[in-house]
Design an enzyme around this catalytic site. Structure first.
Site, PDB file in Angstrom:
ATOM      1  N   GLU A   1       0.652  -1.233  -0.091  1.00 49.17           N
ATOM      2  CA  GLU A   1      -0.082  -0.039  -0.047  1.00 49.17           C
ATOM      3  C   GLU A   1       0.795   1.215  -0.084  1.00 49.17           C
ATOM      4  O   GLU A   1       0.409   2.108  -0.544  1.00 49.17           O
ATOM      5  CB  GLU A   1      -0.977  -0.208   0.964  1.00 49.17           C
ATOM      6  CG  GLU A   1      -1.867  -1.124   1.094  1.00 49.17           C
ATOM      7  CD  GLU A   1      -3.086  -0.864   0.177  1.00 49.17           C
ATOM      8  OE1 GLU A   1      -3.070   0.203  -0.436  1.00 49.17           O
ATOM      9  OE2 GLU A   1      -3.777  -1.803  -0.218  1.00 49.17           O
ATOM     10  N   SER A  58     -34.141 -15.121 -24.170  1.00 52.44           N
ATOM     11  CA  SER A  58     -35.434 -14.741 -24.541  1.00 52.44           C
ATOM     12  C   SER A  58     -36.013 -13.779 -23.795  1.00 52.44           C
ATOM     13  O   SER A  58     -37.255 -13.174 -24.045  1.00 52.44           O
ATOM     14  CB  SER A  58     -36.290 -15.958 -25.011  1.00 52.44           C
ATOM     15  OG  SER A  58     -35.895 -16.604 -26.025  1.00 52.44           O
TER      16      SER A  58
END
Length: 680
Positions: free
Chosen positions: A92, A363
């Site tokens: 970090e 569909s």
């Protein structure tokens, strides 16, 4: 001459001002920076907010949860394993102990890389900046928030030791699965205290905050291991480890904890997670406000409807099955989400498939196509031939040959109403190409689909992925007769004293034609009507016997997904069933679960409501039509009630031979006629 002199004087003046401004800029920046430092120093140390988490209520005011549901415990830095601190620093903020809140070198490198790649891929946030943002600020991307982040960063650096800042960061960072802080993360992932973490476990945990949903070993073990390797390599580069020790740590087996189930399950956990995200990402409340402000958050959740959704999910899919599911139910009049299921078991998988996952709807996407067709010359009675067809497109450079489910075809013309009920794929693609493929893209986006779509033949069959929430929103537009709403989870937020901080005001935007939307909705009721059976059964025939209400709906399926979605004017619901990793759904029970969950949920949720709440708008006519021919019904051709936009309904009748012109039966002439004819 004078004109040239004036121009030279003007250029000279502009140059002097530019030089003056350039000279003053560093001074102004220096003054601003000094002012920032003085303000931060005068403001003094920052108070970590006391725990008064925001409380969540359902739409009737009943308590359902709160902002922070973890049993997090603030622990001293000395009670954390050294390996977790080193791993966090390496991945970090490697220069944490050498900068004063802002890593100038890292910022410069980030700018250079972003300019070279023409992107914003590189970040330059330090641990202090992240700590300030996580605890005191919102996620809002504004200049004011960035300035506030700078102020809090300087304030932390000037009034807190580096040890305390790192301690605060490790106690507040989010590690996924409801774990805030390293102690909670160690307990959840490895069932141990933070001070007992090994190097292998620490390097795994340090990589998670960058993407808790992506790097959780519970959800994506392989990606988590790849991230662990990145962390270990960063530790080697920082000089914290040797390559050999990093390799040993990477190969060390990890004993992940078994996920513990709480004695009393949290109400609507996926919904509450979505509420938390809406509070921070859309309404821009800070974590400080939500953790300590005593806020009250009133939501759209209906507890009974939510319980109905969870019941049918639990009692439909077998416990041993690896299938996952998602369900969204919302009120189409307001957009309020009344029920949400993001998976079968939040304890095992908190990933919200209702809002975050995108899958091909199959569909279930066809209603958007047939709305576009109704707006471009088609009617429910329009007939096209259903037979195996290879379509060419892109000026003949490409071809596409869709197949009907099971390989069944009518091999003759069928109506659009029947094609929708039977989910005929050839009819859909023919229609899509006939009206122009861009028309479907436009209609879907107008209705509320926000995902990227492409004008390609397969789009008619739902080939592009959408979320469950998106599809529900699109169907809600049809339920509202063309008026689009924005889905919402929160109706009101108040502070501890009852002052309103936010209030949701529902609004509708008429984006589709009212009459056409209604005609489409009535076409969609045909999937449950056996009178529309043809070369195959209507797609809702398996569940039609369970329904007593009139509902518009559509099924959808791909090789990996099963969908059922539908609505009344009062309720919209969308259900997806499939595997997280896209495994093939091969057996009938698997393909039928979405229909079962959806139909039982809708029928239970609509209990006590009128059986039919659809009301036709002006400009719509009702005609009895023969489902096979598309002509008006007659004595020889029983019909089905079908709605049309006025002026588009069929005029010819089924079963009546067309009379030949000028061959009407002659009446016998009277004596007066014969006398007149003779005289003429």
């Amino acid at each position: 001459m004078h004109f040239d002199m004036r121009i030279r004087k003007r250029k000279h003046l502009i140059t002097r001002w530019a030089f003056l401004i350039a000279a003053l800029c560093p001074l102004l920046l220096l003054i601003g920076f000094v002012g920032l430092l003085l303000s931060a120093k005068i403001a003094g140390p920052m108070d970590i907010p006391a725990a008064r988490p925001a409380v969540f209520y359902d739409h009737s005011g009943q308590f359902i949860g709160k902002w922070d549901t973890t049993n997090k415990e603030w622990i001293d830095s000395d009670k954390m394993a050294p390996s977790i601190k080193l791993a966090t620093l390496a991945i970090e903020d490697r220069r944490f102990f050498r900068h004063h809140g802002f890593d100038i070198r890292r910022i410069a490198q980030s700018i250079f890389i972003d300019m070279r790649s023409l992107s914003k891929a590189q970040g330059a946030s330090t641990i202090t900046m992240q700590y300030a943002k996580n605890v005191f600020l919102t996620n809002e991307k504004t200049w004011l928030r960035k300035f506030s982040e700078m102020f809090y960063t300087v304030r932390l650096e000037m009034n807190e030791s580096k040890k305390d800042i790192l301690e605060g960061y490790l106690n507040t960072i989010y590690y996924g699965h409801g774990a805030y802080g390293i102690e909670a993360a160690a307990q959840i992932y490895f069932n141990k205290n933070a001070q007992d973490l090994s190097l292998a476990e620490s390097s795994m945990l340090a990589g998670i905050p960058n993407g808790p949903g992506l790097y959780s070993p519970f959800l994506n073990y392989n990606q988590a291991k790849n991230r662990q390797k990145v962390v270990l390599n960063a530790m080697v580069k920082a000089g914290y480890l040797t390559k050999k020790r990093a390799e040993i740590a990477y190969r060390s087996p990890l004993q992940l904890a078994h996920r513990k189930k709480t004695e009393t399950a949290e109400k609507a956990p996926y919904f509450q997670d979505a509420v938390r995200h809406e509070l921070t990402d859309q309404l821009h409340f800070s974590r400080k406000e939500l953790a300590s402000g005593g806020l009250k958050v009133y939501t759209t959740l209906d507890n009974e409807t939510q319980a109905t959704a969870e019941f049918w999910v639990k009692h439909t899919i077998p416990d041993k099955s690896k299938l996952q599911t998602a369900l969204i139910a919302l009120d189409p009049k307001t957009g309020g989400v009344v029920a949400m299921v993001g998976g079968r078991d939040y304890q095992n998988s908190p990933y919200n498939r209702a809002t975050n996952a995108k899958r091909a709807p199959g569909s279930a996407f066809k209603p958007f196509l047939y709305y576009a067709a109704l707006r471009n010359g088609f009617t429910p009675a329009t007939r096209l031939k259903s037979t195996p067809t290879a379509f060419t497109f892109d000026d003949g450079r490409a071809s596409y040959a869709p197949n009907n489910f099971g390989g069944y075809y009518a091999n003759k013309p069928i109506t659009m109403e029947q094609a929708l009920a039977l989910s005929d794929n050839v009819f859909a693609v023919k229609t899509h190409l006939a009206i122009g493929m861009q028309k479907l893209v436009a209609a879907a986006h107008q209705a509320g689909i926000t995902s990227a779509l492409a004008p390609i033949p397969s789009l008619a069959l739902g080939s592009k992925p959408v979320s469950v929430l998106e599809l529900a929103r699109g169907y809600a537009t049809f339920a509202n007769q063309g008026a689009r709403v924005k889905p919402a989870l929160i109706t009101k937020v108040t502070d501890a004293k009852g002052h309103i901080l936010y209030e949701f005001k529902p609004s509708k935007n008429q984006v589709l034609n009212r009459q056409t939307s209604f005609v489409l909705s009535q076409m969609m009721t045909g999937i449950f009507d056996r009178r529309l059976n043809g070369y195959t059964h209507v797609t809702g025939s398996q569940v039609s016997g369970w329904l007593t209400h009139k509902i518009a709906a559509k099924t959808g399926s791909t090789s990996t997904d099963s969908w059922m979605a539908g609505f009344t004017p009062d309720l919209v619901a969308t259900v997806w069933v499939g595997y997280d990793q896209g495994e093939t759904i091969s057996t009938y029970p698997d393909t039928g679960y979405a229909k079962t969950i959806w139909s039982h949920f809708m029928e239970t949720a609509l209990e006590g409501k009128p059986k039919n709440t659809f009301k036709p708008p002006k400009g719509v006519v009702r005609v009895s039509v023969d489902p096979k021919s598309g002509l008006r019904a007659s004595k020889g051709c029983p019909g089905r009630t079908t709605y049309f936009v006025k002026g588009t309904e069929p005029t010819a009748y089924c079963g009546r031979p067309k009379s030949k012109p000028e061959q009407k039966q002659k009446k016998p002439r009277s004596l007066l006629d014969r006398l007149f004819h003779w005289w003429k």
